[in-house]
Design a protein around this motif. Structure first.
Motif, PDB file in Angstrom:
ATOM      1  N   THR A 111      41.868  47.931  25.235  1.00  0.00           N
ATOM      2  CA  THR A 111      41.007  47.245  26.638  1.00  0.00           C
ATOM      3  C   THR A 111      41.113  45.778  26.579  1.00  0.00           C
ATOM      4  O   THR A 111      41.290  45.326  25.451  1.00  0.00           O
ATOM      5  CB  THR A 111      39.603  47.623  26.585  1.00  0.00           C
ATOM      6  OG1 THR A 111      38.980  46.816  25.441  1.00  0.00           O
ATOM      7  CG2 THR A 111      39.061  48.896  26.282  1.00  0.00           C
ATOM      8  N   GLY A 112      41.045  45.208  27.595  1.00  0.00           N
ATOM      9  CA  GLY A 112      41.262  43.536  27.844  1.00  0.00           C
ATOM     10  C   GLY A 112      39.897  43.031  27.077  1.00  0.00           C
ATOM     11  O   GLY A 112      40.010  42.006  26.412  1.00  0.00           O
ATOM     12  N   TYR A 113      38.688  43.660  27.111  1.00  0.00           N
ATOM     13  CA  TYR A 113      37.494  43.184  26.385  1.00  0.00           C
ATOM     14  C   TYR A 113      37.988  43.180  24.884  1.00  0.00           C
ATOM     15  O   TYR A 113      37.717  42.105  24.109  1.00  0.00           O
ATOM     16  CB  TYR A 113      36.400  44.119  26.581  1.00  0.00           C
ATOM     17  CG  TYR A 113      35.196  43.922  25.940  1.00  0.00           C
ATOM     18  CD1 TYR A 113      34.092  43.050  26.766  1.00  0.00           C
ATOM     19  CD2 TYR A 113      34.774  43.965  24.662  1.00  0.00           C
ATOM     20  CE1 TYR A 113      33.028  42.613  25.965  1.00  0.00           C
ATOM     21  CE2 TYR A 113      33.676  43.541  24.111  1.00  0.00           C
ATOM     22  CZ  TYR A 113      32.923  43.083  24.584  1.00  0.00           C
ATOM     23  OH  TYR A 113      31.667  42.481  24.419  1.00  0.00           O
ATOM     24  N   ASN A 116      40.502  40.238  24.119  1.00  0.00           N
ATOM     25  CA  ASN A 116      40.017  38.849  23.883  1.00  0.00           C
ATOM     26  C   ASN A 116      39.065  38.675  22.707  1.00  0.00           C
ATOM     27  O   ASN A 116      39.269  37.639  21.922  1.00  0.00           O
ATOM     28  CB  ASN A 116      38.781  38.651  25.081  1.00  0.00           C
ATOM     29  CG  ASN A 116      39.757  38.062  26.316  1.00  0.00           C
ATOM     30  OD1 ASN A 116      41.065  37.718  26.187  1.00  0.00           O
ATOM     31  ND2 ASN A 116      39.250  38.387  27.463  1.00  0.00           N
ATOM     32  N   HIS A 139      35.065  34.877  31.674  1.00  0.00           N
ATOM     33  CA  HIS A 139      34.683  36.319  31.574  1.00  0.00           C
ATOM     34  C   HIS A 139      33.962  36.508  30.333  1.00  0.00           C
ATOM     35  O   HIS A 139      33.882  35.949  29.522  1.00  0.00           O
ATOM     36  CB  HIS A 139      35.698  37.259  31.537  1.00  0.00           C
ATOM     37  CG  HIS A 139      35.448  38.535  31.718  1.00  0.00           C
ATOM     38  ND1 HIS A 139      35.548  39.614  30.824  1.00  0.00           N
ATOM     39  CD2 HIS A 139      34.975  39.434  32.865  1.00  0.00           C
ATOM     40  CE1 HIS A 139      35.192  40.885  31.102  1.00  0.00           C
ATOM     41  NE2 HIS A 139      34.707  40.744  32.359  1.00  0.00           N
ATOM     42  N   SER A 141      33.985  38.999  28.081  1.00  0.00           N
ATOM     43  CA  SER A 141      34.652  39.206  26.987  1.00  0.00           C
ATOM     44  C   SER A 141      35.233  37.948  26.221  1.00  0.00           C
ATOM     45  O   SER A 141      35.454  38.112  25.166  1.00  0.00           O
ATOM     46  CB  SER A 141      35.946  40.001  27.393  1.00  0.00           C
ATOM     47  OG  SER A 141      36.605  39.517  28.193  1.00  0.00           O
ATOM     48  N   ASP A 181      40.004  32.014  31.991  1.00  0.00           N
ATOM     49  CA  ASP A 181      40.426  32.994  33.059  1.00  0.00           C
ATOM     50  C   ASP A 181      41.717  32.518  33.795  1.00  0.00           C
ATOM     51  O   ASP A 181      41.513  31.236  34.069  1.00  0.00           O
ATOM     52  CB  ASP A 181      39.585  33.586  33.887  1.00  0.00           C
ATOM     53  CG  ASP A 181      38.369  34.364  33.513  1.00  0.00           C
ATOM     54  OD1 ASP A 181      38.286  34.517  32.348  1.00  0.00           O
ATOM     55  OD2 ASP A 181      37.644  34.962  34.277  1.00  0.00           O
ATOM     56  N   SER A 185      37.339  35.618  37.859  1.00  0.00           N
ATOM     57  CA  SER A 185      37.122  37.189  38.088  1.00  0.00           C
ATOM     58  C   SER A 185      36.133  37.382  39.165  1.00  0.00           C
ATOM     59  O   SER A 185      36.202  38.211  40.188  1.00  0.00           O
ATOM     60  CB  SER A 185      36.648  38.052  37.027  1.00  0.00           C
ATOM     61  OG  SER A 185      35.572  37.731  36.319  1.00  0.00           O
ATOM     62  N   ASP A 210      43.663  34.228  30.119  1.00  0.00           N
ATOM     63  CA  ASP A 210      43.134  35.844  30.268  1.00  0.00           C
ATOM     64  C   ASP A 210      43.700  36.038  31.844  1.00  0.00           C
ATOM     65  O   ASP A 210      43.179  35.521  32.834  1.00  0.00           O
ATOM     66  CB  ASP A 210      41.557  35.819  30.289  1.00  0.00           C
ATOM     67  CG  ASP A 210      41.060  36.970  30.649  1.00  0.00           C
ATOM     68  OD1 ASP A 210      41.911  37.866  31.383  1.00  0.00           O
ATOM     69  OD2 ASP A 210      40.274  37.523  30.285  1.00  0.00           O
ATOM     70  N   ALA A 212      43.820  38.673  33.684  1.00  0.00           N
ATOM     71  CA  ALA A 212      43.222  40.250  33.764  1.00  0.00           C
ATOM     72  C   ALA A 212      43.617  40.482  35.515  1.00  0.00           C
ATOM     73  O   ALA A 212      43.946  41.262  35.867  1.00  0.00           O
ATOM     74  CB  ALA A 212      41.698  40.276  33.635  1.00  0.00           C
ATOM     75  N   HIS A 213      43.387  39.489  36.230  1.00  0.00           N
ATOM     76  CA  HIS A 213      43.266  39.410  37.699  1.00  0.00           C
ATOM     77  C   HIS A 213      44.683  38.662  38.302  1.00  0.00           C
ATOM     78  O   HIS A 213      44.649  38.760  39.384  1.00  0.00           O
ATOM     79  CB  HIS A 213      42.163  38.856  38.286  1.00  0.00           C
ATOM     80  CG  HIS A 213      40.934  39.547  37.820  1.00  0.00           C
ATOM     81  ND1 HIS A 213      40.558  40.815  38.218  1.00  0.00           N
ATOM     82  CD2 HIS A 213      39.994  39.345  36.781  1.00  0.00           C
ATOM     83  CE1 HIS A 213      39.424  41.233  37.863  1.00  0.00           C
ATOM     84  NE2 HIS A 213      39.149  40.363  36.760  1.00  0.00           N
ATOM     85  N   MET A 239      46.625  37.021  27.548  1.00  0.00           N
ATOM     86  CA  MET A 239      46.203  38.470  27.759  1.00  0.00           C
ATOM     87  C   MET A 239      46.111  39.044  29.098  1.00  0.00           C
ATOM     88  O   MET A 239      45.852  38.394  30.069  1.00  0.00           O
ATOM     89  CB  MET A 239      44.666  38.480  27.385  1.00  0.00           C
ATOM     90  CG  MET A 239      44.042  39.708  26.928  1.00  0.00           C
ATOM     91  SD  MET A 239      43.676  40.819  28.234  1.00  0.00           S
ATOM     92  CE  MET A 239      42.166  39.962  29.132  1.00  0.00           C
ATOM     93  N   THR A 241      45.495  42.798  31.442  1.00  0.00           N
ATOM     94  CA  THR A 241      44.827  43.899  31.304  1.00  0.00           C
ATOM     95  C   THR A 241      45.821  44.935  32.104  1.00  0.00           C
ATOM     96  O   THR A 241      46.537  44.652  32.954  1.00  0.00           O
ATOM     97  CB  THR A 241      43.438  43.771  32.044  1.00  0.00           C
ATOM     98  OG1 THR A 241      43.469  43.465  33.412  1.00  0.00           O
ATOM     99  CG2 THR A 241      42.497  43.251  31.243  1.00  0.00           C
ATOM    100  N   LYS A 244      43.922  47.206  35.701  1.00  0.00           N
ATOM    101  CA  LYS A 244      43.558  46.587  37.302  1.00  0.00           C
ATOM    102  C   LYS A 244      44.721  47.057  37.844  1.00  0.00           C
ATOM    103  O   LYS A 244      45.083  47.876  38.356  1.00  0.00           O
ATOM    104  CB  LYS A 244      43.095  45.233  37.144  1.00  0.00           C
ATOM    105  CG  LYS A 244      41.726  45.061  36.147  1.00  0.00           C
ATOM    106  CD  LYS A 244      41.349  43.631  35.995  1.00  0.00           C
ATOM    107  CE  LYS A 244      40.259  43.321  35.051  1.00  0.00           C
ATOM    108  NZ  LYS A 244      39.408  44.372  34.658  1.00  0.00           N
TER     109      LYS A 244
END
Ligand SMILES: Cc1ncc(COP(=O)(O)O)c(C=O)c1O
Length: 414
Positions: A111-113, A116, A139, A141, A181, A185, A210, A212-213, A239, A241, A244
């Motif tokens: 997972t992304g959590y 991180n 975030h 995380s 980030d 997010s 990060d 993620a988005h 990083m 994810t 998503k």
């Protein structure tokens, strides 16, 4: 006092503050139109920005992955859980990030959590002195990863390169990690990555991004923030994810080969957990191919068109809703995350349930996920939406109850 009594008291407090959270039971695949608690709704909540969570090619790849590899990996990566599918996914991602970092290598994570936690703890733990510089709106995380690291943590004001420059200048740590980030997010806004990277290079720091988005959404091939800004550096740890935009689950770290080798040896959130099912990695090979290919391009175009319809409709809507236009409710977001900041918990809960009554599902986001007093509707768009869906959302917003003048100023204890 017994623990149960204490917990009940704290739960009551959360309820009194309007901070109690609840879960809705979703009965259909992730998508624009879903059945939730037995009712059909139009949803603007997911991070499935390209609509790949229910894409026929990804589903077929997942099925094929199950046929080929079965259900579970059976062990952690370093024991016997590292499948050929994980390996192929890592090689595919390393190739893609080659233009953005010399000697790129990728590591797939559950997972992304966890990614991180892995990056921030492992890269600082073995160093004689380490300091993590973290954006104030990063975030959870990242916050938890910084705590786990036991390094000194300096939080810099949101997106303030000036404050960060001063902190870096004042730091005597041998290892410095700036972490942010790429797309915030809960705001949808971008971090000033080129400026952050320049500062890192000036002060001998590493930049941990990060994405993620950003992954899947930003950049001509959907490679995210590094591609969007045209960045290349061996001092970036990225990083991304995969639950998503990629529509499946998991995450990856892309970095210089030596960094990834070190994570494999030392990152406890990587080492001490069962590897994700290989079928997921197999499905992700297809997702990543879609993201970087012509379909991904078309899906990002569709997203941009939806955002234009939304922004034009919203501007029009705010001219007739003076109660909302007084509020700092619009953030300058050009990404599919389009928050409407209403301020108070009461206002945002009322707005969310009024929308739900009209069959439009937008979650209310409150503290501690966002700073107290900035509760918001976090509206997210996906290529799975149509322009008609955006109009339905706008109509739903038109029917929202008027906000009382004091709503934004309601005090919410931290
Ligand atoms: C910015 C950011 N980083 C990390 C994560 C964690 O990723 P994952 O859901 O894969 O654990 C999320 C979302 O959940 C996120 O929004």
């Amino acid at each position: 006092m017994k623990l149960l009594d204490q917990l009940s008291e704290q739960l009551d407090e959360l309820q009194a503050l309007g901070l109690q959270r609840s879960r809705q039971v979703v009965q259909t695949p992730c998508g624009a139109h879903q059945v939730v608690n037995g009712r059909p709704v139009l949803s603007f909540n997911s991070n499935d920005y390209l609509g790949l969570a229910n894409n026929a090619h990804v589903l077929e790849a997942l099925n094929e992955g199950v046929r080929r590899y079965g259900a579970g990996s059976g062990a952690s990566h370093l024991i016997s859980g590292h499948s050929q599918a994980h390996q192929c996914l890592e090689e595919q991602l390393a190739d893609l990030y080659g233009p953005h970092m010399p000697q790129a290598r990728a590591l797939s994570m559950c997972t992304g959590y966890m990614a991180n936690l892995a990056v921030l703890s492992a890269l600082t733990a073995g160093q004689s002195s380490a300091e993590i510089f973290s954006d104030a709106l990063n975030h959870a995380s990242i916050i938890d990863g910084a705590r786990l690291s036991r390094a000194k943590v300096s939080v810099y004001p949101h997106r303030s390169t000036q404050a960060l420059a001063q902190q870096l200048q004042a730091s005597s740590a041998q290892t410095k990690l700036v972490v942010t980030d790429s797309v915030f997010s809960m705001d949808g806004t971008l971090a000033p990555l080129p400026e952050l990277l320049a500062l890192c290079e000036k002060h001998g720091a590493w930049l941990v991004v990060d994405d993620a988005h950003g992954f899947g959404v930003l950049g001509a091939r959907g490679l995210g923030a590094l591609e969007h800004f045209g960045l290349r550096s061996s001092h970036v740890v990225l990083m991304g994810t995969l639950g998503k935009s990629a529509g499946v689950a998991g995450a990856f770290v892309a970095a210089h080969d030596t960094v990834v080798q070190y994570l494999i040896q030392r990152a406890r959130p990587y080492i001490y957990t069962t590897a994700a099912p290989p079928a997921l990695a197999h499905a992700l090979l297809t997702s990543v191919n879609i993201i970087t290919g012509p379909l991904g391009h078309a899906l990002r175009d569709q997203l941009h068109q939806l955002l234009q319809v939304w922004q034009a409709g919203l501007a029009q809507f705010l001219t007739v809703r003076s109660d909302l236009s007084r509020l700092p409710c619009l953030l300058p977001s050009a990404t599919p995350i389009q928050p409407l900041v209403l301020g108070s918990n009461t206002a945002v809960m009322q707005a969310s349930s009024a929308l739900m009554q009209r069959g439009v599902w937008v979650s209310a986001i409150r503290a501690p996920t966002v700073p107290a007093g900035t509760a918001r509707l976090r509206i997210t768009f996906s290529a799975a939406h149509t322009q008609a869906d955006v109009h339905t959302l706008l109509q739903g917003l038109q029917g929202l109850p008027a906000l009382s003048p004091g709503a934004y100023l309601e005090k919410v204890p931290a």
